[in-house]
Design an enzyme around this catalytic site. Structure first.
Site, mmCIF file in Angstrom:
data_model
loop_
_atom_site.group_PDB
_atom_site.id
_atom_site.type_symbol
_atom_site.label_atom_id
_atom_site.label_comp_id
_atom_site.label_asym_id
_atom_site.label_seq_id
_atom_site.Cartn_x
_atom_site.Cartn_y
_atom_site.Cartn_z
ATOM 1 C CG ASP A 1 -1.931 -1.275 1.275
ATOM 2 O OD1 ASP A 1 -2.505 -1.252 0.232
ATOM 3 O OD2 ASP A 1 -2.058 -1.810 2.070
ATOM 4 C CG HIS B 1 12.063 11.079 -7.008
ATOM 5 N ND1 HIS B 1 12.422 12.313 -6.912
ATOM 6 C CD2 HIS B 1 10.683 11.005 -6.446
ATOM 7 C CE1 HIS B 1 11.458 12.890 -6.236
ATOM 8 N NE2 HIS B 1 10.435 12.105 -5.915
ATOM 9 C CG ASP C 1 14.993 21.266 -2.900
ATOM 10 O OD1 ASP C 1 15.356 20.213 -2.301
ATOM 11 O OD2 ASP C 1 14.189 22.105 -2.404
ATOM 12 C CG HIS D 1 5.645 15.784 8.394
ATOM 13 N ND1 HIS D 1 5.493 16.900 8.905
ATOM 14 C CD2 HIS D 1 5.624 16.199 7.105
ATOM 15 C CE1 HIS D 1 4.967 17.836 7.941
ATOM 16 N NE2 HIS D 1 5.121 17.316 6.868
ATOM 17 C CD GLU D 2 6.902 13.998 4.098
ATOM 18 O OE1 GLU D 2 5.956 13.895 3.243
ATOM 19 O OE2 GLU D 2 7.468 15.140 4.357
ATOM 20 C CG HIS E 1 1.517 14.547 4.174
ATOM 21 N ND1 HIS E 1 0.850 15.514 4.657
ATOM 22 C CD2 HIS E 1 3.041 15.318 4.330
ATOM 23 C CE1 HIS E 1 1.351 16.555 4.943
ATOM 24 N NE2 HIS E 1 2.790 16.379 4.611
ATOM 25 C CG HIS F 1 1.779 20.741 5.846
ATOM 26 N ND1 HIS F 1 2.262 21.428 4.800
ATOM 27 C CD2 HIS F 1 2.425 19.514 6.059
ATOM 28 C CE1 HIS F 1 3.288 20.619 4.297
ATOM 29 N NE2 HIS F 1 3.531 19.618 5.308
#
Length: 497
Positions: A160, A170, A177, A220-221, A224, A230
């Site tokens: 998943d 990528h 960056d 954190h990611e 999401h 946020h």
């Protein structure tokens, strides 16, 4: 004594008044440009008009958007690019936009299951693989401790949540960056790329306060990836900029806990350590159900035949530049021709932009780093692999009359600043700065573009020329001189032998 105190007070007041009257250092052009790019990327769904622009624009003003950013981060709301604002803009951060009505993604996407699988496809050389496994499991346990959701790591097949460490471009239209700047990004829950989480390999990943702490960024990611957007709460895990806190005994902050529980509910019993790091326990004699790949949306009863990019009869549905690459759409799929190497990749459209099944026309407005995709009588705004908020919108919002129910082709001409939109045997001209159609349109294609015929299936700009496709044939066109350069086949772009 009283006179002396009064004199000192008067001097302090005079000094304060002089300090207020002293002019502050104005930002230079590079700082203004960087600020505009930051606001366009993180604080606007359609881009930001340039500061002090003499052009009237339908885009949000630079000052208004800057005030929104300053308010979000708790800065003094001045609408000016001051030192504090530049300092916040320079902080390392997540790559997801800060524009969100709530602390959840629009529509509140979620995993409709109680067991979510994840797989680490490749690892950072900065840490041992076992440390990475343990850290990702620890980050997911923050959530499984408070919601009725469990996680399982698999080491093959499609999970998943697919996790990678990559640098620069990528393959997902949101290139990293380099060191600092954007640290990572993740997709909200859903089919295809939904939930997938990417870390910038150019960062120095650590488990301490030095470098970039993997546990904090991963937690954190993965928020999401579970459906959290946020937060404006500075102490929240989902606050967009990175700062180090002690990770020993770290628990999910209240704001994040309330947000994730609003999506999935509350775990009634204490969570077990379900996010098990690889290697997995040895198999027993009991039958084990293997994780299944994610199903494609609306699966057909028989396999769909993939479009052949090397066919001499190849007809494009649409084509556009996209972040310095060329993208060609056909029958629910798209090919990406990467500018830095001779190679073609192919993906299903819905796997990158859920909700868009087919693209009739597309163009990129590079100044604001957005692209517009048309399907039927609606259009979507995208930035990289994210669909912008408030989309889709009807074609009438673009300025078309109700009689137009489909756009055949579109292209933004960089040297004129206008976007050309082709419908049947006519075309419109759209002024991006004014946010409106130009007067006097539509006009006939054959009158203004001699030599290309009267119908256009797809069109894009490349190295100063326009490329008009109709059927399997294509015309390289010098728009400034209004003349044909050469004719070729669509498949000429497909790196076929």
């Amino acid at each position: 004594m009283e006179g002396s105190l009064a004199f000192k007070t008067m001097v302090i007041v005079m000094i304060a008044a002089l300090c207020r009257a002293m002019p502050t250092t104005s930002p230079n052009q590079e700082e203004l440009s960087n600020a505009q790019e930051y606001l366009s990327q993180f604080f606007s769904d359609v881009g930001v008009s340039a500061p002090n622009s003499v052009w009237r624009s339908s885009l949000p003003s630079f000052e208004d958007t800057l005030k929104k950013m300053q308010e979000f981060f708790g800065l003094e709301v001045t609408g000016q690019v001051d030192a504090n604002t530049l300092e916040v803009m320079a902080r390392p951060r997540c790559g997801f936009t800060d524009v969100s009505r709530y602390g959840h993604f629009e529509g509140q996407p979620k995993w409709g299951k109680t067991l979510v699988t994840y797989r680490i496809i490749d690892y950072t050389p900065d840490l041992n693989q076992s440390d990475v496994d343990t850290t990702i499991a620890k980050a997911l346990k923050l959530y499984s401790d408070v919601i009725p959701l469990d996680f399982q790591q698999i080491d093959s097949g499609t999970a998943d949540i697919m996790i990678t460490f990559k640098s620069r471009d990528h393959g997902d239209f949101s290139p990293f960056d380099g060191p600092s700047g954007v640290l990572a990004h993740a997709f909200s829950p859903g089919e295809g790329n939904g939930g997938d989480t990417h870390f910038d390999e150019d960062e120095n990943w650590t488990l301490t306060s030095a470098g970039t702490n993997l546990f904090l960024v991963a937690a954190h990611e993965l928020g999401h990836a579970l459906g959290l957007a946020h937060s404006q709460v500075r102490t929240a895990l989902m606050f967009p900029t990175y700062y180090y806190v002690n990770t020993e005994g770290y628990k999910l902050p209240d704001d994040d806990r309330q947000g994730i529980q609003a999506i999935y509910g509350v775990r009634e019993t204490s969570a077990q350590p379900t996010a098990k790091p690889y290697p997995h326990p040895k198999a027993t004699n009991k039958p084990v159900t293997k994780p299944q790949p994610r199903p494609e949306p609306n699966p057909a009863p028989t396999p769909q035949r993939l479009p052949d990019r090397c066919s001499s009869n190849l007809i494009f549905d649409a084509a556009t530049s996209l972040q310095r690459n060329l993208v060609f759409f056909k029958d629910g799929y798209f090919w990406k021709r990467v500018s830095s190497w001779h190679g073609i990749t192919m993906k299903r459209i819905t796997s990158v932009w859920p909700g868009i099944n087919k693209v009739d026309a597309a163009y990129e407005f590079r100044k604001n780093n957005i692209a517009i995709l048309f399907q039927g009588n609606y259009y979507w705004g995208i930035r990289g692999n994210s669909i912008l908020p408030s989309y889709p919108k009807p074609l009438t919002n673009f300025g078309f009359p109700p009689s137009v129910t489909k756009v055949d082709a579109a292209v933004h001409v960089s040297f004129t600043g206008k976007t050309l939109l082709f419908v049947n045997n006519k075309y419109w001209s759209y002024n991006e700065r004014m946010g409106a159609m130009d007067a006097g349109y539509p006009k006939f294609i054959h009158s203004d573009f001699p030599g290309i015929g009267d119908r256009v299936d797809a069109v894009f700009e490349n190295k100063g020329y326009l490329y008009f496709s109709h059927g399997s044939s294509q015309t390289e066109y010098d728009y400034k001189r209004r003349r044909v350069i050469r004719n070729l086949l669509n498949s000429a772009w497909m790196d076929c032998n």
